[in-house]
Design an enzyme around this catalytic site. Sequence first.
Site, mmCIF file in Angstrom:
data_model
loop_
_atom_site.group_PDB
_atom_site.id
_atom_site.type_symbol
_atom_site.label_atom_id
_atom_site.label_comp_id
_atom_site.label_asym_id
_atom_site.label_seq_id
_atom_site.Cartn_x
_atom_site.Cartn_y
_atom_site.Cartn_z
ATOM 1 N N ASP A 1 0.829 -1.208 0.000
ATOM 2 C CA ASP A 1 0.000 0.000 0.000
ATOM 3 C C ASP A 1 0.868 1.264 0.000
ATOM 4 O O ASP A 1 2.079 1.210 0.268
ATOM 5 C CB ASP A 1 -0.894 -0.042 1.259
ATOM 6 C CG ASP A 1 -2.205 0.694 1.083
ATOM 7 O OD1 ASP A 1 -2.327 1.486 0.140
ATOM 8 O OD2 ASP A 1 -3.110 0.479 1.922
ATOM 9 N N ASP B 1 -10.756 1.786 -3.222
ATOM 10 C CA ASP B 1 -11.297 1.554 -1.882
ATOM 11 C C ASP B 1 -12.817 1.577 -1.897
ATOM 12 O O ASP B 1 -13.449 1.285 -0.883
ATOM 13 C CB ASP B 1 -10.770 2.608 -0.908
ATOM 14 C CG ASP B 1 -9.407 2.223 -0.359
ATOM 15 O OD1 ASP B 1 -8.986 1.076 -0.571
ATOM 16 O OD2 ASP B 1 -8.764 3.074 0.283
HETATM 17 C C1 DGJ Z 1 -5.873 1.693 1.876
HETATM 18 C C2 DGJ Z 1 -6.209 0.432 1.114
HETATM 19 O O1 DGJ Z 1 -6.667 0.737 -0.158
HETATM 20 C C3 DGJ Z 1 -7.226 -0.352 1.919
HETATM 21 O O2 DGJ Z 1 -7.660 -1.472 1.208
HETATM 22 C C4 DGJ Z 1 -6.587 -0.738 3.223
HETATM 23 O O3 DGJ Z 1 -5.515 -1.594 2.985
HETATM 24 C C5 DGJ Z 1 -6.139 0.488 3.977
HETATM 25 N N1 DGJ Z 1 -5.320 1.347 3.161
HETATM 26 C C6 DGJ Z 1 -5.383 0.122 5.225
HETATM 27 O O4 DGJ Z 1 -4.863 1.188 5.871
#
Ligand code: DGJ
Length: 703
Positions: free
Chosen positions: A453, A522
């Site tokens: 990430d 997300d």
């Molecule tokens: C952003 C990601 O896109 C989510 O799926 C998740 O992993 C969060 N960060 C965790 O902080």
Amino acid sequence: MEIDETSGTVLLRTAASCYVLRLDTAAGSVHHVYWGAPLPLTDAAALPVWADHDNSFAGRYDGVEEYPVDGGARFAVPALDIRFDDGSSPLEPQTAGIRVAGEGHVVVSLRDRNRPLAWELHYRVPAHGDVLERWTELVHTGENRQEPVLLLRYASAHWPMPLRPRWRMSSVNGGWSAEHRLERSELPVGETTLSSRRGHTGHHTNPWVMLDGGQADEEHGEVWAATLATSGSWRLTVQRTAAGRAGVVASEGHEGVEITLAPGQRYVTPISVAAYSADGFGGVSRAFHAHVRHHVLSHGDELRPVLYNSWEATSFAVDEENQLELARRAAALGVELFVVDDGWFGARDDDRAGLGDWTPHSQRFPRGLRPLADQVHQLGMGFGVWVEPEMVNPDSDLYRKHPDWVLHLPDRTATELRHQLVLDFSRPDVTDWAYEWLRELVVDNTVDFLKWDFNRSFTEAGVHAGGSSARKVYVEHARGLYLLLDRLRTDFPDLRIETCAGGGGRVDLGILRHTDQAWTSDNTDAVDRLTIQHGFSQVYPSTVMSAWVTDSPNPLTGRRVPLAFRFHSAMAGVLGIGGDLAHWTPQEMEEATRLIALYKDIRPVIQHGRQYRLSDPNQSPVTAVQYVGADAERTAVLVSRPSTAFGCIHPPLRLRGLVHDARYRDEDSGAEWSGATLAGFGLPVPELPGGDYASALIRLRRV
Ligand code: DGJ
């Protein structure tokens, strides 16, 4: 590739297109001649170069040069703009020859008439593909005692378009949780720039553009497309001149990101991949999809596993017990890979602390991650973990020890976003540190998969290199990241990596060369996803598009959507489950088990087949995407109708890519049709359940 020595014409041939350029030694330039449907070399060599009027206010070859530089009577957007140490900028190019560097790879060399700079234009046609790759290598040819050259704009390529009366441009825009919204609009005369000034690819747009004469549609008409394989800052400038020329300059780095080239140094730009198709936007998309699978991804022929991810179920509150419970339920559904998301390390109770301290959280995983990993493996699944190696919370031991590792400027406030700062991955000491803990994490815990990430954009970036190159971290950070990813992948050939940046903030043809799939957004709302996925699919194939089935109501939008619809929306890519399984009813578990089995059955067709977007979710009440497997033996259609209305008629779905005189049987209903009927009349839209959020998966097999 074919070369006509007499005229200096080079013809590059892809499966269904050709691209022609010509060396003009007198003008000291490489001129563009043609890009479109295939032509014979004899004709290409005789084609004229469409130069502009010769007057004292015109750049005669503006828009037709393959790599316009700043210098001479050139007034179009330069691909190369530099400054010598004495402050002088204009270049005086001379052609220095053509060489064949390998199968389908030709290099055209140029240099300045008397200053120490040379540049090579690389053109490559990947084997059996329908795309062209271009990049540029810039070399300071001076001796040590000579001064450096400052690169101001150092594009990978200029892609000139043919002359057409009008141009329409397609691109995507959006933001966090709203990525990849497709927009198609008239290209104005002037310069239109898509760009990221954020140090990463961005959610707000993506480094690609498509151009057409205004008449192309999904399956018909000529479309030209250019992309840039970079994960740092970038700029694509689409230019249309009053004289009717259009073209795209694709460049790493936004304005002001300058790079110093010392004597003897070489700078290699990222690759710009382009495609032409006479089969509309879908044709261009399929050319990119095949290219990504065969030439960008390292494991493009592997089927991606069905994964479970804990983020929406347990957020930061992951612990051994709740993860094991989720893992047991996920395994019962048929999930193949279990991924523990954020919260497993350091003092990570929320997003205010912990990033940088990559040892298991002492209260939540007192025995470390290994016991959980072992049990996940015993349940028959792979084990994955979330990491965010490029970030640090100021409230962390790492930051207390190495405050100088972050991107910062000494007299500026370091802006925190999501309470975190960015580590400078252009520094080898920082990436060495990351490599060490990642290696330990993978070895100690038998990790099969990393979700990688990246949750904030750059600010106050750029002291490390210092001086005029201070801002080069906007591009060099991503290069450091690529090296680290490659090091890990070399040492752990079975490790698979998902790129993520708060959802789809770092999806591009650059990062995909170093990872295996992408977390698309997300936003897991199954209806919103239809438009996000539609935009994503313009360039990127389903085999990298990670999509989860999450809970209803959706935590982001509050929308209540039936389980089947959520599945049918997520099945369009790499299926994952992201709901809180502890609360799924036995009926939901049963339905999910059945749908996962169905997905696994059709997965080779969805992940590896050719994709046809049968309708556009922005324009049609029904979204339908078709996938055609190898030899057109099987085809799958995912149909979604988010909302109903009285009198809303769904025309039959005119299928693509099938063999006309073959017969196809619906594997569920048994109905049988010829390929010709399915293409000509179309597949009658199945009886969808009444009401909103109706959906279906149709599987047809050749009989
Ligand atoms: C952003 C990601 O896109 C989510 O799926 C998740 O992993 C969060 N960060 C965790 O902080």
